[in-house]
Design a protein around this motif. Structure first.
Motif, mmCIF file in Angstrom:
data_model
loop_
_atom_site.group_PDB
_atom_site.id
_atom_site.type_symbol
_atom_site.label_atom_id
_atom_site.label_comp_id
_atom_site.label_asym_id
_atom_site.label_seq_id
_atom_site.Cartn_x
_atom_site.Cartn_y
_atom_site.Cartn_z
ATOM 1 N N TYR A 10 43.581 38.045 -7.248
ATOM 2 C CA TYR A 10 42.272 38.622 -7.561
ATOM 3 C C TYR A 10 41.130 38.017 -6.771
ATOM 4 C CZ TYR A 10 40.719 35.256 -11.324
ATOM 5 O OH TYR A 10 40.296 34.187 -12.061
ATOM 6 N N THR B 198 40.965 40.308 -3.751
ATOM 7 C CA THR B 198 40.474 41.657 -4.046
ATOM 8 C C THR B 198 38.986 41.606 -4.414
ATOM 9 O OG1 THR B 198 41.510 41.373 -6.230
ATOM 10 C CG2 THR B 198 42.670 42.736 -4.650
ATOM 11 N N MET B 199 38.583 40.576 -5.152
ATOM 12 C CA MET B 199 37.137 40.382 -5.403
ATOM 13 C C MET B 199 36.391 40.245 -4.090
ATOM 14 S SD MET B 199 36.309 37.698 -8.438
ATOM 15 C CE MET B 199 37.664 36.549 -8.309
ATOM 16 N N SER C 280 35.900 43.560 -2.301
ATOM 17 C CA SER C 280 34.836 44.378 -2.888
ATOM 18 C C SER C 280 33.462 43.787 -2.597
ATOM 19 C CB SER C 280 35.040 44.493 -4.402
ATOM 20 O OG SER C 280 36.209 45.216 -4.695
ATOM 21 N N ARG D 185 25.790 36.635 -0.897
ATOM 22 C CA ARG D 185 24.797 35.991 -1.761
ATOM 23 C C ARG D 185 25.100 34.500 -1.932
ATOM 24 N NH1 ARG D 185 23.585 40.476 -6.599
ATOM 25 N NH2 ARG D 185 22.641 41.975 -5.157
ATOM 26 N N LEU E 64 31.305 30.512 -11.806
ATOM 27 C CA LEU E 64 30.081 30.876 -11.092
ATOM 28 C C LEU E 64 28.903 30.624 -12.033
ATOM 29 C CD1 LEU E 64 28.686 32.230 -8.650
ATOM 30 C CD2 LEU E 64 29.100 34.436 -9.764
ATOM 31 N N VAL F 59 23.561 32.539 -8.874
ATOM 32 C CA VAL F 59 23.586 33.527 -7.793
ATOM 33 C C VAL F 59 22.158 33.692 -7.296
ATOM 34 C CG1 VAL F 59 24.092 35.927 -7.161
ATOM 35 C CG2 VAL F 59 25.507 34.770 -8.881
ATOM 36 N N THR G 203 42.723 41.815 -9.837
ATOM 37 C CA THR G 203 41.581 42.682 -9.522
ATOM 38 C C THR G 203 40.327 41.832 -9.361
ATOM 39 O OG1 THR G 203 41.489 43.159 -11.890
ATOM 40 C CG2 THR G 203 42.447 44.852 -10.463
ATOM 41 N N VAL G 204 39.706 41.429 -10.473
ATOM 42 C CA VAL G 204 38.501 40.604 -10.380
ATOM 43 C C VAL G 204 38.442 39.606 -11.540
ATOM 44 C CG1 VAL G 204 37.162 42.492 -9.323
ATOM 45 C CG2 VAL G 204 36.995 42.085 -11.801
ATOM 46 N N ALA G 205 37.620 38.587 -11.339
ATOM 47 C CA ALA G 205 37.322 37.597 -12.382
ATOM 48 C C ALA G 205 35.896 37.821 -12.877
ATOM 49 C CB ALA G 205 37.456 36.190 -11.797
ATOM 50 N N HIS G 206 35.521 37.053 -13.880
ATOM 51 C CA HIS G 206 34.141 37.168 -14.373
ATOM 52 C C HIS G 206 33.125 36.844 -13.288
ATOM 53 C CE1 HIS G 206 36.278 36.766 -18.341
ATOM 54 N NE2 HIS G 206 35.543 37.842 -18.517
ATOM 55 N N ALA G 207 33.505 36.007 -12.339
ATOM 56 C CA ALA G 207 32.557 35.674 -11.273
ATOM 57 C C ALA G 207 32.080 36.926 -10.544
ATOM 58 C CB ALA G 207 33.214 34.706 -10.279
ATOM 59 N N PHE G 208 32.985 37.876 -10.360
ATOM 60 C CA PHE G 208 32.609 39.110 -9.670
ATOM 61 C C PHE G 208 31.595 39.899 -10.498
ATOM 62 C CE2 PHE G 208 33.240 43.616 -8.609
ATOM 63 C CZ PHE G 208 33.104 43.574 -7.223
ATOM 64 N N LEU H 103 29.462 38.579 -12.643
ATOM 65 C CA LEU H 103 28.201 37.840 -12.665
ATOM 66 C C LEU H 103 27.493 37.868 -11.321
ATOM 67 C CD1 LEU H 103 29.437 34.760 -14.732
ATOM 68 C CD2 LEU H 103 28.023 36.664 -15.566
ATOM 69 N N LEU H 104 28.258 38.068 -10.281
ATOM 70 C CA LEU H 104 27.675 38.133 -8.939
ATOM 71 C C LEU H 104 26.732 39.322 -8.816
ATOM 72 C CD1 LEU H 104 27.692 37.433 -5.848
ATOM 73 C CD2 LEU H 104 29.685 38.938 -5.666
ATOM 74 N N HIS H 105 27.058 40.406 -9.533
ATOM 75 C CA HIS H 105 26.290 41.636 -9.390
ATOM 76 C C HIS H 105 25.105 41.672 -10.352
ATOM 77 C CE1 HIS H 105 29.901 42.772 -7.181
ATOM 78 N NE2 HIS H 105 29.132 43.676 -6.586
ATOM 79 N N ASP H 106 24.136 42.518 -10.029
ATOM 80 C CA ASP H 106 22.915 42.550 -10.832
ATOM 81 C C ASP H 106 23.141 43.186 -12.189
ATOM 82 O OD1 ASP H 106 21.619 41.358 -8.727
ATOM 83 O OD2 ASP H 106 21.117 43.279 -7.799
ATOM 84 N N GLN I 262 26.872 47.940 -11.769
ATOM 85 C CA GLN I 262 26.977 47.776 -10.316
ATOM 86 C C GLN I 262 28.295 47.117 -9.930
ATOM 87 O OE1 GLN I 262 23.560 46.101 -8.321
ATOM 88 N NE2 GLN I 262 22.128 47.329 -9.545
ATOM 89 N N ALA J 241 31.117 48.859 -7.596
ATOM 90 C CA ALA J 241 31.625 48.220 -6.367
ATOM 91 C C ALA J 241 33.153 48.147 -6.396
ATOM 92 C CB ALA J 241 31.032 46.820 -6.221
ATOM 93 N N GLN J 242 33.670 47.805 -7.565
ATOM 94 C CA GLN J 242 35.131 47.664 -7.671
ATOM 95 C C GLN J 242 35.836 49.021 -7.528
ATOM 96 O OE1 GLN J 242 36.479 45.440 -11.084
ATOM 97 N NE2 GLN J 242 38.583 46.199 -10.866
ATOM 98 N N THR K 231 32.529 40.679 -20.145
ATOM 99 C CA THR K 231 31.552 39.717 -19.630
ATOM 100 C C THR K 231 30.312 39.658 -20.512
ATOM 101 O OG1 THR K 231 32.317 40.291 -17.420
ATOM 102 C CG2 THR K 231 30.273 39.021 -17.576
ATOM 103 N N TYR K 232 29.894 40.827 -20.985
ATOM 104 C CA TYR K 232 28.675 40.884 -21.812
ATOM 105 C C TYR K 232 29.057 41.388 -23.205
ATOM 106 C CZ TYR K 232 26.796 40.398 -17.117
ATOM 107 O OH TYR K 232 26.544 39.957 -15.858
#
Lengths: 430, 430
Positions: free
Chosen positions: A16, A19-20, A23, A32, A325, A328, B200-205, B207-210, B214, B218-219, B233-234
């Motif tokens: 992941y 893949t992250m 993206s 960023r 993280l 940012v 696929t992705v972690a929470h960091a991905f 949190l990276l986004h606004d 979004q 992106a994913q 995440t939220y």
């Protein structure tokens, strides 16, 4: 089948992350500026402190974190990422900044033991590698430090390599040595890290020979009288008698690997003394952990051999560190849904001390603020890498050993107890 | 500092093996024909069976067990052995015979999972390597098999690499796959063993986004709608609503990594169904072990992610196997002093079964005797190496997966219970 070894560490990585990355490169969020922090939410149940280990191995592994032809071909053939991401990986080497706790430093719940700054893309790919190394090595060092403390100055030889993965064994020997063990049985740890290695014979050597006496003679013939004879293959009393008869009273040591080693050590000491072998040391081994070592403190034991318990972290085989993280573009971020949330924002630490040098608290505060500093407060974090390159003069393994000795002295006395309890000092978030 | 990787496995060895070797070469006992057996004295507390894993890795590692210039230079400079022993090691490659349980076979207390025959010198040096690999990999496979059983056909992804040594992580992915896991997050396990990798992705991905939206956009843009969106995440309810709005009802899956995943999965299923996303799968992760997986059996969970618990053997991080000399020159040998004694003599095994195929007992008998054989009795041991060379047609990793599935079906039903109990079948020594 591909060979087991590879010079690159780039695929010691979770799918992941890439893949992250793909993206994030695609929508430009990958550039960023970010801050990631490594910390443990809690210590293993009842433990009073943790010991940071693995930082040195991690910096080496990051230098080898490069995607060469083999790694790229694998990612391409399995379609983990697309061509743009492959091209980015082909040029990748970490170029950010790393600060962290040096090896041998103590940590507590929430201590930011590693802070990685860089673009998201640069820093996110190091997550698994950083955690694997720090979680494993710190778990071993944290257990080993309790054992070294229980041994109270008597040397411990690490001999647990056979109870863990063959490469983990090498790292475990290193972490145990960092935490105060004297030597290891692991030859690769000797080669790779210069740790002194020790060993004489196993029971197989005794059984190979037609008699215990012949085995002892063969060993003394080859290794001299300053060796360790294994006396518990048949009858221990007879074994000690034979050992001293064969090697003379200048025999270096005997080893007892089974039975109630406390009782046996006492009887052995009396017997050795009665045979004039007053300087012959007694080494005990066999399923020892920190509690067994502590229980032997009053017995005439000169050295311990410790295996399974140390390489498995004595009940806590992983340190539970996470790589989160926290910032940012200069703004704090944190997961919010449940109990697992973390505190956002890049943090710094002061370990506050009394004038006597006793640690008072782990004070974790937002970077960019300037808390009042006492004369005896210290910053555990040090710079580890700048522009992706390890800084000059990083502490050695021996520096880590010395650091841990000093750090343990600084703990409140109850922090050194083996019994379950709270962390030795509280973590306070400013 | 020397590099972390080496093509030779020869120094994954305890010091004492080479000092024993030196003494045995000097007095000519090193050439005595010997039999060594690997077995576990007991299963981890309450476990009902063990799963053999690592045999394939071990045979590869034995082929690489050669003392090259670097290894010899290290042994010479640290005076571990003398010149005669160094010369012997320089020419060493294992030339004996190995039989053992194939990967995926069950084992019980006393099962001889590996039998190594050769001269003492030839066979003694493999002790640490054999035990490191078998103890680690079998511990992981034994835990993973219980998890796969608890999952009852639902796929499990292994994602624990970050909680164990970086090289152990690769072996852990392999052992978990052998034991029935579907995939792994570990990219090196994909490269080395062809195990399918996922992520696929972690929470960091997130949190990276606004915003969550979004991040999802992106994913989905990059990975398509048949991806797994991380919705915790939220706010999970809001996350699921956004996920389906962004990806459409053809969204592949959502993942929930925190909280009471059973309750959350049920609510998520209802919400997904109400949004028309009836085929969207639910993946749960976050500190799952075999008991948590079993507790989720009635919940609408489609796949599990398992990390810490599997790579640490779920409380039993090592399989407790030992490598014991049992025969010298055709005569049985065994340590005699204490409770730790083992049974001397080269042994063979019949696993006895009822006509229905249910396993009855592990019958361990002296090699060279010829016990009565029932029609349904099988020999778990197979030839693995002859004259030091792996035999042709050794079982593959997929063969091991199939073997384990068959073997688990053969256990008495109570042998598959997760609760603590006795071994599923008794070991009987004939």
């Amino acid at each position: 089948m591909a060979p087991e070894t590879t010079a690159s560490t780039a695929l010691f990585t979770d799918h992941y992350e890439l893949t992250m990355l793909g993206s994030a490169l695609a929508d430009d969020t990958g550039s960023r500026p970010c801050v990631f922090e490594v910390f443990a939410r809690r210590l293993p149940s009842g433990r009073r402190y943790g010991v940071v280990a693995g930082t040195g191995r991690l910096l080496d592994a990051i230098a080898d974190f490069r995607f060469g032809d083999a790694e790229l071909a694998q990612l391409e053939s399995t379609a983990v990422v697309d061509a743009d991401t492959l091209a980015w990986l082909a040029d990748y080497s970490f170029s950010g900044e790393i600060d962290g706790y040096p090896e041998g430093e103590l940590f507590f719940p929430g201590s930011p033991v590693l802070t990685v700054r860089g673009t998201f893309a640069d820093a996110v790919v190091l997550e698994t590698l950083a955690l694997s190394i720090l979680n494993h090595d710190s778990a071993i060092a944290s257990a080993a430090a309790r054992m070294a403390g229980a041994a109270n100055g008597r040397p411990i030889i690490e001999m647990g390599g056979r109870r863990t993965h063959e490469a983990a064994a090498v790292a475990a020997a290193r972490a145990s040595y960092l935490a105060g063990f004297a030597t290891t049985s692991n030859l690769e740890a000797g080669r790779r890290y210069g740790i002194p290695t020790r060993g004489t014979v196993a029971h197989a050597f005794m059984l190979l020979h037609d008699s215990e006496e012949q085995a002892f003679r063969a060993q003394v013939e080859k290794m001299g009288t300053d060796t360790t004879l294994l006396v518990d293959t048949y009858d221990i009393t007879a074994g000690i008698e034979t050992a001293v008869r064969v090697a003379g009273p200048e025999l270096g040591a005997i080893r007892i690997d089974s039975g109630d080693v406390g009782v046996l050590a006492r009887k052995a000491r009396e017997q050795l003394d009665s045979l004039g072998a007053r300087d012959t040391r007694i080494v005990v081994s066999g399923d020892l952990d920190e509690h067994a070592i502590a229980a032997l403190r009053a017995e005439p034991v000169d050295a311990y051999g410790v295996g399974t318990s140390v390489v498995t972290g004595s009940g806590a085989p992983t340190a539970g560190m996470v790589y989160k993280l926290v910032e940012v573009d200069g703004r704090p971020v944190a997961k919010r849904s449940t109990h697992k949330e973390s505190r956002g924002g890049h943090k710094r630490v002061l370990r506050r001390h009394k004038p006597t040098g006793t640690a008072l608290e782990e004070f974790v505060y937002p970077a960019g603020t300037d808390p009042e500093r006492g004369e005896h407060d210290v910053e555990p974090q040090i710079p580890l890498a700048r522009a992706g390159v390890p800084v000059d003069g990083l502490p050695s393994l021996d520096d880590g050993r010395a650091r841990l000795r000093r750090a343990l002295v600084s703990l409140p006395w109850e922090g050194l107890k083996l019994s379950p309890g709270d962390p030795a000092v509280p973590t306070v978030f400013g």
